[in-house]
Write a protein that holds these residues in place. Structure first.
Motif, PDB file in Angstrom:
ATOM      1  N   ASP A 184       0.890  -1.208   0.099  1.00 34.20           N
ATOM      2  CA  ASP A 184       0.052   0.051   0.085  1.00 34.20           C
ATOM      3  C   ASP A 184       0.771   1.178  -0.012  1.00 34.20           C
ATOM      4  O   ASP A 184       0.256   2.337   0.089  1.00 34.20           O
ATOM      5  CB  ASP A 184      -1.117  -0.076   1.164  1.00 34.20           C
ATOM      6  CG  ASP A 184      -1.863  -1.355   1.130  1.00 34.20           C
ATOM      7  OD1 ASP A 184      -2.139  -1.406   0.003  1.00 34.20           O
ATOM      8  OD2 ASP A 184      -2.333  -1.799   2.283  1.00 34.20           O
ATOM      9  N   ALA A 185       2.147   1.179   0.091  1.00 35.64           N
ATOM     10  CA  ALA A 185       3.102   2.169   0.186  1.00 35.64           C
ATOM     11  C   ALA A 185       3.080   2.969  -1.151  1.00 35.64           C
ATOM     12  O   ALA A 185       3.015   2.603  -2.422  1.00 35.64           O
ATOM     13  CB  ALA A 185       4.493   2.013   0.472  1.00 35.64           C
ATOM     14  N   LYS A 186       3.329   4.305  -1.205  1.00 34.28           N
ATOM     15  CA  LYS A 186       3.682   5.306  -2.391  1.00 34.28           C
ATOM     16  C   LYS A 186       5.074   4.885  -2.615  1.00 34.28           C
ATOM     17  O   LYS A 186       6.242   5.066  -1.959  1.00 34.28           O
ATOM     18  CB  LYS A 186       3.650   6.714  -1.839  1.00 34.28           C
ATOM     19  CG  LYS A 186       3.628   7.660  -3.060  1.00 34.28           C
ATOM     20  CD  LYS A 186       3.508   8.991  -2.953  1.00 34.28           C
ATOM     21  CE  LYS A 186       4.868   9.541  -1.697  1.00 34.28           C
ATOM     22  NZ  LYS A 186       4.478  11.132  -1.421  1.00 34.28           N
ATOM     23  N   ILE A 187       5.330   4.149  -3.910  1.00 31.30           N
ATOM     24  CA  ILE A 187       6.659   3.821  -4.408  1.00 31.30           C
ATOM     25  C   ILE A 187       7.187   4.811  -5.308  1.00 31.30           C
ATOM     26  O   ILE A 187       6.597   5.064  -6.178  1.00 31.30           O
ATOM     27  CB  ILE A 187       6.739   2.373  -4.890  1.00 31.30           C
ATOM     28  CG1 ILE A 187       6.099   1.471  -3.739  1.00 31.30           C
ATOM     29  CG2 ILE A 187       8.050   2.198  -5.489  1.00 31.30           C
ATOM     30  CD1 ILE A 187       6.911   1.294  -2.416  1.00 31.30           C
ATOM     31  N   GLU A 188       8.414   5.401  -5.027  1.00 31.07           N
ATOM     32  CA  GLU A 188       9.030   6.401  -5.972  1.00 31.07           C
ATOM     33  C   GLU A 188      10.407   5.968  -6.352  1.00 31.07           C
ATOM     34  O   GLU A 188      11.062   5.336  -5.538  1.00 31.07           O
ATOM     35  CB  GLU A 188       8.876   7.660  -5.288  1.00 31.07           C
ATOM     36  CG  GLU A 188       7.306   8.310  -5.441  1.00 31.07           C
ATOM     37  CD  GLU A 188       7.642   9.475  -4.536  1.00 31.07           C
ATOM     38  OE1 GLU A 188       7.121  10.562  -4.816  1.00 31.07           O
ATOM     39  OE2 GLU A 188       7.808   9.435  -3.374  1.00 31.07           O
ATOM     40  N   VAL A 189      10.780   6.549  -7.745  1.00 32.30           N
ATOM     41  CA  VAL A 189      12.187   6.209  -8.041  1.00 32.30           C
ATOM     42  C   VAL A 189      12.922   7.705  -7.649  1.00 32.30           C
ATOM     43  O   VAL A 189      11.967   8.490  -7.917  1.00 32.30           O
ATOM     44  CB  VAL A 189      12.312   5.641  -9.514  1.00 32.30           C
ATOM     45  CG1 VAL A 189      13.584   6.372  -9.978  1.00 32.30           C
ATOM     46  CG2 VAL A 189      12.095   4.291  -9.703  1.00 32.30           C
ATOM     47  N   GLY A 190      14.033   7.712  -7.138  1.00 30.83           N
ATOM     48  CA  GLY A 190      14.923   9.032  -6.924  1.00 30.83           C
ATOM     49  C   GLY A 190      16.222   9.027  -7.774  1.00 30.83           C
ATOM     50  O   GLY A 190      17.001   8.058  -7.506  1.00 30.83           O
ATOM     51  N   VAL A 191      16.480   9.814  -8.691  1.00 31.15           N
ATOM     52  CA  VAL A 191      17.701   9.848  -9.322  1.00 31.15           C
ATOM     53  C   VAL A 191      18.182  11.117  -9.692  1.00 31.15           C
ATOM     54  O   VAL A 191      17.234  11.929 -10.003  1.00 31.15           O
ATOM     55  CB  VAL A 191      17.749   8.768 -10.646  1.00 31.15           C
ATOM     56  CG1 VAL A 191      16.785   9.278 -11.539  1.00 31.15           C
ATOM     57  CG2 VAL A 191      19.337   8.859 -11.120  1.00 31.15           C
ATOM     58  N   ARG A 192      19.051  11.518  -9.271  1.00 31.68           N
ATOM     59  CA  ARG A 192      19.890  12.868  -9.389  1.00 31.68           C
ATOM     60  C   ARG A 192      19.936  13.219 -10.932  1.00 31.68           C
ATOM     61  O   ARG A 192      20.538  12.228 -11.668  1.00 31.68           O
ATOM     62  CB  ARG A 192      21.134  13.246  -8.670  1.00 31.68           C
ATOM     63  CG  ARG A 192      20.953  13.079  -7.019  1.00 31.68           C
ATOM     64  CD  ARG A 192      21.757  13.968  -6.321  1.00 31.68           C
ATOM     65  NE  ARG A 192      21.471  14.116  -5.022  1.00 31.68           N
ATOM     66  CZ  ARG A 192      20.909  14.984  -4.575  1.00 31.68           C
ATOM     67  NH1 ARG A 192      20.247  15.904  -5.230  1.00 31.68           N
ATOM     68  NH2 ARG A 192      20.369  15.157  -3.357  1.00 31.68           N
ATOM     69  N   PRO A 193      19.828  14.325 -11.513  1.00 35.31           N
ATOM     70  CA  PRO A 193      19.838  14.616 -12.879  1.00 35.31           C
ATOM     71  C   PRO A 193      21.541  14.460 -13.471  1.00 35.31           C
ATOM     72  O   PRO A 193      21.533  13.932 -14.446  1.00 35.31           O
ATOM     73  CB  PRO A 193      19.604  15.997 -13.051  1.00 35.31           C
ATOM     74  CG  PRO A 193      18.894  16.363 -11.826  1.00 35.31           C
ATOM     75  CD  PRO A 193      19.066  15.738 -10.828  1.00 35.31           C
ATOM     76  N   GLU A 194      22.414  14.679 -12.506  1.00 33.88           N
ATOM     77  CA  GLU A 194      23.736  14.358 -12.683  1.00 33.88           C
ATOM     78  C   GLU A 194      23.951  12.917 -13.130  1.00 33.88           C
ATOM     79  O   GLU A 194      24.957  12.676 -13.666  1.00 33.88           O
ATOM     80  CB  GLU A 194      24.585  14.905 -11.488  1.00 33.88           C
ATOM     81  CG  GLU A 194      24.704  15.950 -11.222  1.00 33.88           C
ATOM     82  CD  GLU A 194      23.768  16.754 -10.316  1.00 33.88           C
ATOM     83  OE1 GLU A 194      22.510  15.810 -10.388  1.00 33.88           O
ATOM     84  OE2 GLU A 194      23.858  17.841  -9.846  1.00 33.88           O
ATOM     85  N   PHE A 195      22.990  11.993 -12.906  1.00 31.11           N
ATOM     86  CA  PHE A 195      23.315  10.542 -12.963  1.00 31.11           C
ATOM     87  C   PHE A 195      22.454  10.012 -13.949  1.00 31.11           C
ATOM     88  O   PHE A 195      22.165   8.766 -14.335  1.00 31.11           O
ATOM     89  CB  PHE A 195      23.360   9.616 -11.699  1.00 31.11           C
ATOM     90  CG  PHE A 195      24.142  10.241 -10.678  1.00 31.11           C
ATOM     91  CD1 PHE A 195      25.638  10.532 -11.154  1.00 31.11           C
ATOM     92  CD2 PHE A 195      23.729  10.578  -9.620  1.00 31.11           C
ATOM     93  CE1 PHE A 195      26.423  11.017 -10.046  1.00 31.11           C
ATOM     94  CE2 PHE A 195      24.432  11.302  -8.521  1.00 31.11           C
ATOM     95  CZ  PHE A 195      25.944  11.305  -8.613  1.00 31.11           C
TER      96      PHE A 195
END
Ligand code: ATP
Length: 361
Positions: A277-288
């Motif tokens: 039930d969790a909110k799943i997100e991807v996080g990636v810095r623009p530098e990568f």
């Protein structure tokens, strides 16, 4: 100097004391190292000044304890705590000379004259105030007055900690850089525990060894500038630190794969037990994330615009409906709106309800 321990510390300004969600400072336990240079960073209203005022004794906590070198000082006054403070606006005596202003906190405590002279000369030297030591403070610029305030905060060698509350607010932008570097040098030279409150990430990252990021009354991460950049433990840290901030986008994640806007991104680690039930997100810095010519096997995106920051260019793109920022490699020339994106899999993080999830190898 002191090591400072916060033990289950929390504060409510009269809200519902039974409801920690309404607290200006939610319960927190953490240690501030003796001699450390800390920045307390976060947007307006996140609780920075509340935490600083709890440490200094201006505010008494609703809950929890504060220890200085293992001694419980929760109910002690600011004076008993032996804290020095530097505020946003200069606090100085206009009728005194610069030297007398710097000497004041020492004279007040009966420090012998030779020691006062030695210490005032040292601090004046470090802050470039030596040439104006004999001038009346009243005739000086706002910058110079704030330097005197900083000097008065730093002149005592016996303080438990020096607390700074946005001390560069009144400083001319051109001088901010210089004073920031100077404060860092002062920290090295004087070996004091310093806590510096700011909402400005550049100030925090240049001053501190440890940056404590606050959001909505909570400390969401405390770490070196590098740790905050490389591995944000909370999506807020990813978004707040860095320019542009981290890309944080909704995703479906399973095993070693994330699906963003209908496209697949390979992950270095495996994520098999995410809460359903969790909110799943991807996080990636623009530098990568690197922009490349469209090619089979690359995630395809539409380029909306290019931001040229001088040393580096970032493309603002869309993956389906999802907005993203990605680095444009040097020498890469963009033709048309279509691009391929190359992700560095080791730099793609997964967040569950805003918290970093460690995958398995
Ligand atoms: P800023 O950078 O704007 O000073 P901050 O991060 O230092 O913000 P605080 O000043 O600690 O944040 O405020 C945290 C919360 O507590 C805010 O919601 C604020 O409105 C509230 N607050 C602060 N001081 C008081 C007070 N004396 N009485 C009631 N509420 C307060």
């Amino acid at each position: 100097m002191a090591r400072i321990d916060l033990v289950d510390l929390a504060h409510s300004y009269g809200g519902n004391a039974a409801d920690p969600d309404s607290f200006a400072l939610k319960p927190i336990s953490m240690t501030w190292r003796q001699g450390g240079a800390y920045a307390l960073l976060g947007p307006s209203g996140c609780g920075k000044t509340t935490l600083l005022n709890l440490i200094s004794g201006i505010v008494t906590p609703s809950r929890g304890k504060i220890l200085f070198d293992d001694v419980d000082i929760t109910r002690h006054s600011t004076q008993q705590r032996n804290i020095a403070q530097v505020f946003q606006f200069p606090v100085i005596y206009d009728t005194m000379t610069v030297g007398q202003n710097l000497a004041f906190p020492l004279k007040n405590r009966g420090v012998p004259k030779p020691e006062i002279d030695r210490r005032v000369a040292e601090i004046a030297g470090l802050l470039d105030l030596a040439p104006v030591l004999h001038r009346k403070a009243t005739r000086l610029t706002a910058d110079a007055k704030q330097k005197i305030s900083l000097g008065r905060g730093l002149v005592r060698a016996d303080v438990s900690a020096v607390l700074f509350d946005e001390p560069l607010t009144v400083i001319d932008p051109a001088l901010k850089w210089e004073l920031r570097s100077k404060l860092k040098a002062l920290h090295r030279a004087l070996d004091l525990t310093m806590i510096y409150v700011t909402h400005d990430q550049t100030e925090a990252l240049t001053f501190a060894d440890t940056v404590v990021v606050m959001h909505d009354g909570r400390v969401v991460q405390a770490g070196t500038p590098q740790q905050l950049f490389d591995k944000p433990e909370h999506t807020f840290v990813g978004y707040f630190i860095g320019s542009p901030g981290m890309n944080i986008v909704p995703a479906e994640v399973g095993g070693r794969e994330a699906v963003v806007g209908g496209h697949r991104i390979a992950l270095q680690r495996s994520y098999d037990r995410l809460p359903p039930d969790a909110k799943i997100e991807v996080g990636v810095r623009p530098e990568f994330v690197e922009v490349a010519a469209p090619a089979p096997g690359l995630l395809s995106a539409n380029i909306e615009r290019i931001d040229d920051l001088g040393r580096v260019r970032f493309a603002r793109v869309r993956i389906g409906d999802v907005k993203f920022a990605a680095r444009v490699p040097q020498g890469f020339s963009i033709s048309g709106n279509e691009a391929g994106l190359i992700f560095d899999p080791g730099r793609v993080h997964i967040y569950s309800d805003s918290r970093l999830v460690e995958g398995t190898a």
